[in-house]
Design a protein around this motif. Structure first.
Motif, PDB file in Angstrom:
ATOM      1  N   SER A 168       0.862  -1.186   0.000  1.00 50.23           N
ATOM      2  CA  SER A 168       0.000   0.000   0.000  1.00 50.23           C
ATOM      3  C   SER A 168       0.897   1.235   0.000  1.00 50.23           C
ATOM      4  CB  SER A 168      -0.985  -0.012   1.169  1.00 50.23           C
ATOM      5  OG  SER A 168      -0.332   0.305   2.338  1.00 50.23           O
ATOM      6  N   LEU A 169       0.751   1.974  -1.081  1.00 50.57           N
ATOM      7  CA  LEU A 169       1.680   3.048  -1.371  1.00 50.57           C
ATOM      8  C   LEU A 169       0.915   4.356  -1.505  1.00 50.57           C
ATOM      9  CD1 LEU A 169       4.803   2.908  -2.453  1.00 50.57           C
ATOM     10  CD2 LEU A 169       3.717   3.516  -4.603  1.00 50.57           C
ATOM     11  N   ARG A 170       1.273   5.338  -0.685  1.00 51.41           N
ATOM     12  CA  ARG A 170       0.615   6.639  -0.839  1.00 51.41           C
ATOM     13  C   ARG A 170       1.095   7.263  -2.160  1.00 51.41           C
ATOM     14  NH1 ARG A 170       2.548  12.080  -1.804  1.00 51.41           N
ATOM     15  NH2 ARG A 170       0.719  13.388  -1.544  1.00 51.41           N
ATOM     16  N   THR A 171       0.106   7.742  -2.942  1.00 45.68           N
ATOM     17  CA  THR A 171       0.436   8.505  -4.141  1.00 45.68           C
ATOM     18  C   THR A 171      -0.229   9.875  -4.011  1.00 45.68           C
ATOM     19  OG1 THR A 171      -1.528   7.821  -5.350  1.00 45.68           O
ATOM     20  CG2 THR A 171       0.440   6.445  -5.620  1.00 45.68           C
ATOM     21  N   MET A 172       0.135  10.765  -4.935  1.00 43.57           N
ATOM     22  CA  MET A 172      -0.597  12.021  -5.008  1.00 43.57           C
ATOM     23  C   MET A 172      -2.000  11.717  -5.521  1.00 43.57           C
ATOM     24  SD  MET A 172       1.918  15.007  -6.305  1.00 43.57           S
ATOM     25  CE  MET A 172       2.814  14.139  -7.530  1.00 43.57           C
ATOM     26  N   GLU A 173      -2.873  12.697  -5.411  1.00 42.55           N
ATOM     27  CA  GLU A 173      -4.241  12.516  -5.901  1.00 42.55           C
ATOM     28  C   GLU A 173      -4.222  12.713  -7.420  1.00 42.55           C
ATOM     29  OE1 GLU A 173      -6.825  14.421  -2.438  1.00 42.55           O
ATOM     30  OE2 GLU A 173      -4.894  15.394  -2.677  1.00 42.55           O
ATOM     31  N   ASN A 174      -3.618  11.752  -8.103  1.00 42.39           N
ATOM     32  CA  ASN A 174      -3.362  11.877  -9.536  1.00 42.39           C
ATOM     33  C   ASN A 174      -3.653  10.538 -10.201  1.00 42.39           C
ATOM     34  OD1 ASN A 174      -1.360  11.370 -11.860  1.00 42.39           O
ATOM     35  ND2 ASN A 174      -1.230  13.579 -11.634  1.00 42.39           N
ATOM     36  N   ASP A 175      -4.624  10.536 -11.122  1.00 39.65           N
ATOM     37  CA  ASP A 175      -5.071   9.277 -11.735  1.00 39.65           C
ATOM     38  C   ASP A 175      -3.951   8.554 -12.474  1.00 39.65           C
ATOM     39  OD1 ASP A 175      -7.571   9.582 -10.762  1.00 39.65           O
ATOM     40  OD2 ASP A 175      -8.398  10.508 -12.591  1.00 39.65           O
ATOM     41  N   ILE A 176      -3.093   9.324 -13.136  1.00 42.51           N
ATOM     42  CA  ILE A 176      -2.031   8.675 -13.928  1.00 42.51           C
ATOM     43  C   ILE A 176      -1.060   7.948 -13.008  1.00 42.51           C
ATOM     44  CG2 ILE A 176      -0.177   9.056 -15.595  1.00 42.51           C
ATOM     45  CD1 ILE A 176      -1.688  11.561 -16.520  1.00 42.51           C
ATOM     46  N   HIS A 177      -0.665   8.598 -11.935  1.00 47.07           N
ATOM     47  CA  HIS A 177       0.245   7.948 -10.987  1.00 47.07           C
ATOM     48  C   HIS A 177      -0.420   6.705 -10.407  1.00 47.07           C
ATOM     49  CE1 HIS A 177       2.831  11.793 -10.037  1.00 47.07           C
ATOM     50  NE2 HIS A 177       2.741  11.529 -11.313  1.00 47.07           N
ATOM     51  N   VAL A 303       4.362  -0.436 -17.163  1.00 41.81           N
ATOM     52  CA  VAL A 303       3.448   0.724 -17.224  1.00 41.81           C
ATOM     53  C   VAL A 303       2.931   1.013 -18.636  1.00 41.81           C
ATOM     54  CG1 VAL A 303       4.438   1.782 -15.149  1.00 41.81           C
ATOM     55  CG2 VAL A 303       5.288   2.485 -17.407  1.00 41.81           C
ATOM     56  N   GLN A 304       3.250   0.166 -19.597  1.00 43.45           N
ATOM     57  CA  GLN A 304       2.794   0.442 -20.973  1.00 43.45           C
ATOM     58  C   GLN A 304       1.267   0.584 -21.092  1.00 43.45           C
ATOM     59  OE1 GLN A 304       4.720   1.772 -23.366  1.00 43.45           O
ATOM     60  NE2 GLN A 304       6.072   1.606 -21.591  1.00 43.45           N
ATOM     61  N   PRO A 305       0.476  -0.208 -20.338  1.00 44.24           N
ATOM     62  CA  PRO A 305      -0.983  -0.016 -20.421  1.00 44.24           C
ATOM     63  C   PRO A 305      -1.430   1.415 -20.090  1.00 44.24           C
ATOM     64  CG  PRO A 305      -0.462  -2.019 -19.196  1.00 44.24           C
ATOM     65  CD  PRO A 305       0.845  -1.330 -19.462  1.00 44.24           C
ATOM     66  N   VAL A 306      -0.639   2.113 -19.281  1.00 47.04           N
ATOM     67  CA  VAL A 306      -0.991   3.491 -18.917  1.00 47.04           C
ATOM     68  C   VAL A 306      -0.908   4.370 -20.169  1.00 47.04           C
ATOM     69  CG1 VAL A 306      -0.360   5.453 -17.444  1.00 47.04           C
ATOM     70  CG2 VAL A 306      -0.108   3.113 -16.592  1.00 47.04           C
ATOM     71  N   TYR A 307       0.098   4.110 -21.011  1.00 52.55           N
ATOM     72  CA  TYR A 307       0.229   4.870 -22.260  1.00 52.55           C
ATOM     73  C   TYR A 307      -0.939   4.580 -23.182  1.00 52.55           C
ATOM     74  CZ  TYR A 307       4.695   6.966 -21.236  1.00 52.55           C
ATOM     75  OH  TYR A 307       5.682   7.756 -20.681  1.00 52.55           O
ATOM     76  N   GLU A 308      -1.333   3.289 -23.239  1.00 54.27           N
ATOM     77  CA  GLU A 308      -2.491   2.958 -24.102  1.00 54.27           C
ATOM     78  C   GLU A 308      -3.727   3.720 -23.629  1.00 54.27           C
ATOM     79  OE1 GLU A 308      -2.327  -1.374 -23.960  1.00 54.27           O
ATOM     80  OE2 GLU A 308      -0.264  -1.065 -24.692  1.00 54.27           O
ATOM     81  N   LYS A 309      -3.939   3.724 -22.325  1.00 51.51           N
ATOM     82  CA  LYS A 309      -5.127   4.389 -21.786  1.00 51.51           C
ATOM     83  C   LYS A 309      -5.113   5.900 -22.059  1.00 51.51           C
ATOM     84  CE  LYS A 309      -7.635   5.230 -17.489  1.00 51.51           C
ATOM     85  NZ  LYS A 309      -7.791   4.888 -16.071  1.00 51.51           N
ATOM     86  N   TYR A 310      -3.957   6.531 -21.843  1.00 56.27           N
ATOM     87  CA  TYR A 310      -3.931   7.999 -21.895  1.00 56.27           C
ATOM     88  C   TYR A 310      -3.575   8.576 -23.265  1.00 56.27           C
ATOM     89  CZ  TYR A 310      -4.895   8.151 -16.957  1.00 56.27           C
ATOM     90  OH  TYR A 310      -5.517   8.024 -15.748  1.00 56.27           O
ATOM     91  N   GLU A 316      -1.653  10.956 -29.234  1.00 56.52           N
ATOM     92  CA  GLU A 316      -0.338  10.327 -29.428  1.00 56.52           C
ATOM     93  C   GLU A 316       0.701  11.328 -29.905  1.00 56.52           C
ATOM     94  OE1 GLU A 316      -0.274   6.665 -31.823  1.00 56.52           O
ATOM     95  OE2 GLU A 316      -1.878   5.999 -30.474  1.00 56.52           O
ATOM     96  N   ASP A 317       0.253  12.307 -30.715  1.00 54.21           N
ATOM     97  CA  ASP A 317       1.205  13.276 -31.267  1.00 54.21           C
ATOM     98  C   ASP A 317       1.925  14.046 -30.168  1.00 54.21           C
ATOM     99  OD1 ASP A 317       0.396  12.494 -33.676  1.00 54.21           O
ATOM    100  OD2 ASP A 317      -0.677  14.348 -34.216  1.00 54.21           O
ATOM    101  N   LEU A 318       1.139  14.506 -29.190  1.00 54.66           N
ATOM    102  CA  LEU A 318       1.741  15.282 -28.112  1.00 54.66           C
ATOM    103  C   LEU A 318       2.728  14.410 -27.324  1.00 54.66           C
ATOM    104  CD1 LEU A 318       2.042  17.775 -26.322  1.00 54.66           C
ATOM    105  CD2 LEU A 318       0.022  17.032 -25.031  1.00 54.66           C
ATOM    106  N   ILE A 319       2.289  13.188 -27.006  1.00 56.08           N
ATOM    107  CA  ILE A 319       3.169  12.306 -26.218  1.00 56.08           C
ATOM    108  C   ILE A 319       4.464  12.050 -26.991  1.00 56.08           C
ATOM    109  CG2 ILE A 319       3.400   9.987 -25.214  1.00 56.08           C
ATOM    110  CD1 ILE A 319       0.366  10.092 -24.648  1.00 56.08           C
ATOM    111  N   GLU A 320       4.312  11.778 -28.301  1.00 55.22           N
ATOM    112  CA  GLU A 320       5.527  11.500 -29.093  1.00 55.22           C
ATOM    113  C   GLU A 320       6.404  12.737 -29.240  1.00 55.22           C
ATOM    114  OE1 GLU A 320       4.430   9.520 -32.730  1.00 55.22           O
ATOM    115  OE2 GLU A 320       3.702   7.792 -31.581  1.00 55.22           O
TER     116      GLU A 320
END
Ligand code: PAF
Length: 326
Positions: A168-177, A303-310, A316-320
């Motif tokens: 159990s790991l505290r994260t920020m209130e951030n969906d991506i994390h 973490v690749q599924p996170v890239y697929e989701k977001y 994709e252009d911005l991420i690339e």
């Protein structure tokens, strides 16, 4: 805040007195942040305070409120949005509720190193992302830095993503994390930073993740045994001012603010670098076991599924274009 300055007509932006003796309006800017008064945020903000006061000839005064004195990051962003607090130095962690596009920078393993991050954020992409804040009543003056985040915990050394399973790991209130840690089978628990030390102390969560300067200056070594240098996400911060307050200031002061905000960013990044270098040793001296040579490939794969989701959310252009930025 009662210390609010400015020349607006509403209660929150009253001019502070009758100016600086030369008949010019003075402005008092309260800046809140969540970190300790020994942190990189505070050290750089003290320099920012001196530079602003000097360059504005005393027409702008800065008051600093470290240690979540004005609330957590999300609360402070809301207060700044309403013009009840002039400024906040905040990570992008809680930004998704305000301007989701900005949180593209929160994707795990997006930035190769500090230079890559600074190049993107100080360039066109960074400028466009800051402009996304404007329709929400916030003005991002410059990209500052929290740093690359690393995992700490008290259960055992984390060397592979499997070691995170069930933690159990505290994260920020951030969906991506949170999605990134779920993809690694950890149990992410979002929580405001101000509650974290006690939560670790009382075993409410097993671990947390933050940059080295935060782990040291917030004394997490007192309540955490292991530090793994995962650098799983680069965490920038933004020096934000309320649009209402900013618009109440004359143009020359607006310009000084922007100029000094960028100079402050550069200074702060040097402080982060110095602290990152020095504090790994101090954390060892404080008794933490530091796992330095973490093989990151399995973490990146996980973490690749996170890239697929977001990729749909950010495009994709911005991420690339961020990934391929020199
Ligand atoms: O972990 C967090 O919440 C952030 O790293 C912090 C400490 C608020 C800095 O912006």
């Amino acid at each position: 805040l009662s210390a609010c300055g400015g020349n607006g007509d509403d209660g929150n932006t009253e001019a502070s007195g009758d100016g600086n003796g030369n008949g010019e309006e003075t402005y008092t800017l309260a800046i809140g942040h969540t970190l300790a008064d020994t942190s990189h945020y505070q050290e750089a903000l003290l320099e920012f305070q001196d530079m602003i006061e000097e360059r504005s000839d005393g027409r702008i005064e800065v008051e600093l409120f470290p240690d979540s004195a004005l609330g957590g990051e999300r609360d402070m962003i809301e207060s700044v949005q309403l013009g009840n607090q002039e400024m906040v130095l905040t990570s992008t962690g809680p930004m998704s509720g305000f301007a989701e596009e900005v949180t593209v920078v929160d994707l795990p393993f997006l930035f190769r190193d500090h230079d890559h991050a600074h190049g993107v954020l100080d360039g066109e992409i960074g400028q466009e992302l800051l402009e996304k804040l404007e329709p929400t009543g916030l003005i991002g003056l410059a990209w500052w830095e929290n740093g690359f985040r690393h995992v700490t915990n008290s259960d055992g050394p984390v060397e592979t993503p499997e070691d995170l399973a069930g933690l159990s790991l505290r994260t920020m209130e951030n969906d991506i994390h949170m999605d990134a840690f779920r993809a690694m089978d950890a149990d992410p628990t979002p929580m405001a930073f101000g509650e974290l030390f006690t939560a670790l102390q009382q075993g409410v969560v097993d671990g947390q993740e933050n940059p080295i300067p935060v782990i040291q200056t917030s004394r997490f070594y007192e309540v955490q045994d292991y530090l793994s240098l995962t650098g799983h996400v680069y965490n920038p911060s933004i020096l934000v001012i309320s649009e209402e307050v900013y618009n109440s200031m004359p143009e020359d002061l607006q310009e000084i603010l922007r100029e000094v905000a960028q100079e402050g960013a550069e200074l702060e990044r040097e402080i982060v670098q110095r602290m990152e270098e020095e504090y790994i040793e101090s954390l060892k001296d404080e008794g933490m076991e530091v796992i330095e040579d973490v093989d990151l490939e399995p973490f990146i794969d996980a973490v690749q599924p996170v890239y697929e989701k977001y990729s749909d959310v950010f495009g994709e252009d911005l991420i690339e274009s961020i990934q391929n930025h020199e």
